[in-house]
Design an enzyme around this catalytic site. Structure first.
Site, short mmCIF file in Angstrom:
data_model
loop_
_atom_site.label_atom_id
_atom_site.label_comp_id
_atom_site.label_asym_id
_atom_site.label_seq_id
_atom_site.Cartn_x
_atom_site.Cartn_y
_atom_site.Cartn_z
N LEU A 155 0.87 -1.17 0.00
CA LEU A 155 0.00 0.00 0.00
C LEU A 155 0.91 1.22 0.00
CD1 LEU A 155 -2.61 -0.97 2.77
CD2 LEU A 155 -2.87 -1.19 0.30
N ASP A 156 0.48 2.28 -0.67
CA ASP A 156 1.26 3.51 -0.65
C ASP A 156 1.42 3.99 0.79
OD1 ASP A 156 1.26 3.45 -3.42
OD2 ASP A 156 -0.47 4.78 -3.59
N LYS A 157 2.45 4.76 1.02
CA LYS A 157 2.74 5.26 2.36
C LYS A 157 1.51 5.87 3.02
CE LYS A 157 5.43 8.79 4.80
NZ LYS A 157 6.43 9.89 4.66
N ARG A 254 -5.36 5.72 -7.74
CA ARG A 254 -5.10 7.15 -7.83
C ARG A 254 -4.97 7.59 -9.28
NH1 ARG A 254 0.02 7.48 -3.98
NH2 ARG A 254 -0.15 9.73 -4.39
#
Length: 334
Positions: A155-157, A254
């Site tokens: 998962l992105d930060k 995104r």
């Protein structure tokens, strides 16, 4: 065996481990006379990158004729350069760190975690410590024997939510195959700008942005990427959507929502300019400090038992508060 697409954490500044290299003494030859110190070092030590050498000079690890030196200082034939090489974090074993984990499920094969926003999943450039991987090694030292400490997807930060970790090589292989077969169920909640009347499907390839290398984009010839989305709750100026991943590309939701003209609230990487929304929501949405994205559901076949398992975690407090405030503000103007 191909692996699922990971969020890029690329370190191009590789060199042989410095632990095996003692202090070096070099003599500048006539052919390098008149060069800057960093340029001469790049010629004399081609196995190290220019940026690495410049960093060493800045740290005072390089002496010219026994004295401290500057990057742009000129060298001449016969000059002596002393260098004390230092290893790069990418060359060192990952360290266990006592970082709290919210464990949703754990057995002998897998570990399911509710990752908070702000936690980097895997060490990489600029984030060599304080990551989920470091926390996993502290939680279960045996994970040091599994590649990437068992991490099979990321998962992105600044994305919160569910993430599965393999605790054995066998489990890792099974999970990777499920990801490749697109059989893992991954659902996210995202608050996006604009009003969506209905759901749909985005089937657009994703790859590195052609000019902005820290971003991803819909690019012809990129990796196949498919996102399904449905409207969860509609507001004036923004929409809460549920996104189901069929593939798992870097920044996929995104990028795909931005492609549709509905970027995520708080997503500073993909937002361009002010977004259209009611004036009473403008400051509220613009001030949200991260992309409003949460991995809410995860489902997979257990790698040992073959049983289908699913987990669900509620949105974190920051997203819940954002949605509650949006409702209150709009109700006040109804």
């Amino acid at each position: 065996m191909n692996e699922p697409d990971f969020e890029a954490d690329v370190d191009t500044d590789w060199a042989p481990p410095a632990e095996s290299v003692s202090a070096l003494t070099l003599t500048v030859t006539a052919e390098y006379a008149g060069l800057r110190l960093d340029q001469a070092l790049a010629k004399l030590l081609p196995e190290y990158s220019r940026s690495r050498l410049q960093d060493w000079i800045g740290q005072g690890l390089v002496k010219l004729n026994g004295a401290a030196a500057a990057i742009r200082q000129k060298v001449w034939g016969g000059d002596t350069i002393a260098v004390v090489p230092q290893s790069h974090p990418s060359e060192q074993p990952y360290q266990a760190e006592a970082i709290a984990l919210e464990i949703v499920y754990e057995d002998d094969s897998i570990l399911v975690i509710n990752k908070p926003a702000g936690l980097v999943v895997h060490p990489g450039s600029g984030n060599w410590q304080g990551t989920l991987l470091n926390a996993l090694l502290h939680h279960d030292p045996a994970l040091a024997g599994v590649p990437r400490a068992g991490i099979v997807h990321r998962l992105d930060k600044d994305t919160s939510g569910l993430l599965v970790v393999a605790k054995t090589l066998t489990a890792q292989t099974a999970l990777v195959r499920q990801l490749q077969a697109r059989s893992v169920r991954r659902e996210y909640l995202a608050l996006v700008y604009g009003e969506l009347a209905h759901g749909g499907r985005v089937d657009q390839p994703i790859d590195r942005h052609p000019t902005q290398r820290t971003r991803m984009a819909v690019v012809a010839g990129g990796k196949p990427a498919i996102t399904h989305y449905a409207v969860e709750e509609s507001f004036s100026g923004c929409t809460l959507v549920r996104c189901k991943l069929e593939t798992g590309r870097t920044h996929q939701i995104r990028v795909h929502m931005t492609y549709l003209g509905h970027p995520l609230v708080g997503d500073q990487t993909y937002l361009k300019g002010a977004q259209k929304c009611p004036p009473q929501l403008r400051d509220l949405l613009a001030s949200f400090p991260r992309q409003a994205l949460h991995a809410e559901r995860l489902g997979l076949e257990h790698p040992a038992s073959g049983e289908w398992l699913e987990w669900h975690v509620a949105m974190p407090a920051d997203m819940q508060h954002l949605l509650e405030t949006v409702r209150e503000v709009l109700d006040g103007f109804a």
